[in-house]
Motif scaffolding. Sequence first.
Motif, short mmCIF file in Angstrom:
data_model
loop_
_atom_site.label_atom_id
_atom_site.label_comp_id
_atom_site.label_asym_id
_atom_site.label_seq_id
_atom_site.Cartn_x
_atom_site.Cartn_y
_atom_site.Cartn_z
N LYS A 92 -23.79 10.46 4.19
CA LYS A 92 -23.57 9.40 3.19
C LYS A 92 -24.75 8.45 2.99
O LYS A 92 -24.58 7.33 2.53
N CYS A 93 -25.93 8.92 3.35
CA CYS A 93 -27.11 8.04 3.24
C CYS A 93 -28.02 8.41 2.08
O CYS A 93 -29.13 7.90 1.98
N GLY A 94 -27.55 9.30 1.18
CA GLY A 94 -28.38 9.66 0.03
C GLY A 94 -28.89 11.09 0.07
O GLY A 94 -29.87 11.43 -0.60
N THR A 95 -28.20 11.94 0.80
CA THR A 95 -28.60 13.35 0.95
C THR A 95 -28.66 14.07 -0.39
O THR A 95 -29.67 14.69 -0.74
N THR A 96 -27.56 14.00 -1.14
CA THR A 96 -27.43 14.80 -2.37
C THR A 96 -28.46 14.34 -3.41
O THR A 96 -29.05 15.16 -4.11
N TRP A 97 -28.65 13.07 -3.46
CA TRP A 97 -29.63 12.48 -4.37
C TRP A 97 -31.02 13.05 -4.05
O TRP A 97 -31.75 13.51 -4.92
N ARG A 119 -29.84 4.72 5.50
CA ARG A 119 -29.10 3.77 4.66
C ARG A 119 -28.46 2.73 5.57
O ARG A 119 -28.06 3.07 6.71
N THR A 179 -31.91 12.38 -12.03
CA THR A 179 -31.46 12.03 -10.67
C THR A 179 -30.94 10.59 -10.61
O THR A 179 -30.67 10.08 -9.52
N MET A 223 -26.22 11.83 -12.40
CA MET A 223 -25.61 12.63 -11.33
C MET A 223 -24.09 12.45 -11.24
O MET A 223 -23.41 13.26 -10.62
N ARG A 240 -19.92 8.27 -6.13
CA ARG A 240 -18.85 7.28 -6.22
C ARG A 240 -19.30 5.99 -6.90
O ARG A 240 -18.93 5.70 -8.04
N GLY A 298 -22.68 4.28 -5.78
CA GLY A 298 -24.15 4.25 -5.73
C GLY A 298 -24.72 2.85 -5.70
O GLY A 298 -25.75 2.57 -6.33
P1 A3P Z 1 -21.37 5.69 -2.38
O1 A3P Z 1 -20.17 6.35 -1.77
O2 A3P Z 1 -21.68 4.37 -1.75
O3 A3P Z 1 -21.28 5.59 -3.86
P2 A3P Z 1 -24.62 11.77 0.57
O4 A3P Z 1 -25.18 12.57 -0.55
O5 A3P Z 1 -25.51 11.62 1.73
O6 A3P Z 1 -23.24 12.25 0.88
O7 A3P Z 1 -24.49 10.27 0.04
C1 A3P Z 1 -23.51 9.94 -0.94
C2 A3P Z 1 -23.79 8.52 -1.40
O8 A3P Z 1 -24.97 8.54 -2.22
C3 A3P Z 1 -22.66 8.03 -2.29
O9 A3P Z 1 -22.65 6.61 -2.08
C4 A3P Z 1 -23.16 8.40 -3.67
O10 A3P Z 1 -22.55 7.71 -4.71
C5 A3P Z 1 -24.63 8.05 -3.52
N1 A3P Z 1 -25.47 8.71 -4.54
C6 A3P Z 1 -25.48 10.01 -4.88
N2 A3P Z 1 -26.35 10.22 -5.88
C7 A3P Z 1 -26.91 9.03 -6.17
C8 A3P Z 1 -27.88 8.61 -7.12
N3 A3P Z 1 -28.43 9.45 -7.98
N4 A3P Z 1 -28.22 7.29 -7.13
C9 A3P Z 1 -27.67 6.43 -6.25
N5 A3P Z 1 -26.73 6.76 -5.34
C10 A3P Z 1 -26.35 8.06 -5.29
#
Ligand code: A3P
Length: 287
Positions: A46-51, A118, A222, A227, A247, A249
């Motif tokens: 949950k620290c910005g992996t997918t991003w 994060r 991105t 996203m 969710r 962000g």
């Molecule tokens: P929140 O739940 O606070 O919104 P991971 O990818 O490590 O699981 O992290 C998910 C978190 O990154 C979620 O945070 C998600 O909304 C946020 N996130 C994903 N893509 C993002 C983007 N493009 N910009 C900012 N936050 C993003």
Amino acid sequence: MKKSIKPSYKLHKNFRLPMGFTPENFDSGITYQAQEKDTFIVTYPKCGTTWTQHIIWMLSHDGKPLPLDKNINLEVPHLEEVGGDFVKYLSKPRFIKTHLTYNLTPYNPDTKYIYVARNPFDCAVSFYYHTQGFIKHYDFAEGTFDDFFECFITGEVDWGDYFDHLLSWVQHKNDQNVLFLTYESMKNDPKMNIIAMAKFLGDNYLEKIENLQILESILHHTSFTSMSQNQSRWSSQRPVNMTPFIRQGKVGDWRSHFSVSQTQRLSQKLRMKTAGTEAENLWQIPE
Ligand code: A3P
């Protein structure tokens, strides 16, 4: 008083895994031999992996966004989920996601590691919604934030203690093959961080983003707004009544979830764990 509930995990060698993960793939993942051209994207959940996965994917595809019929977790797979054999047969250069601590992450001095940290407050809230929403992994649909907070602060969650993870990597923050970033900095200045990633990956990536159309495309696709669209690209399906995977962000959303006492307890742990380390000044610690 309502009885507190805990998420369910698959216990494997003192390690908590989401229930859909297999111990076999986890074991083969941690024994994968890292290669020279590999790049790992490393995070605590949950620290910005997918991003970061999407930024890296776009950097390696000339600024094109991930198509709607693809899933990022097949393109930049999660080592512990798919196992070492899956990763071994990916074409090179390989981009691999992991949530492992430094000591468990496959190491090669010629492999690159992009670490994204994060602040633990927003991480805890994001992790709560993640755990609540993936019912098949955690069976925690009825769990409250208060229930989850107790698991988070004691490290009784999948991938273990937030602080163990952060501190294991922060010690290697300045290694030549590690790029250490924060979610907050990525939010504050995405362009600077995309350029830092390209530079770290090498000259041919840097050359790509000298083409401003490519850089603008990466920035656009991105962004949180982009996203948030077509989210089937990022994760498996979540029930419609749960929060979406991408969710909110936001930085600081934790304030609408934490009680005064929870804030004090996590602040104290953050202060104590990071004192005298390079993580000490990453974030301002709330009172
Ligand atoms: P929140 O739940 O606070 O919104 P991971 O990818 O490590 O699981 O992290 C998910 C978190 O990154 C979620 O945070 C998600 O909304 C946020 N996130 C994903 N893509 C993002 C983007 N493009 N910009 C900012 N936050 C993003």
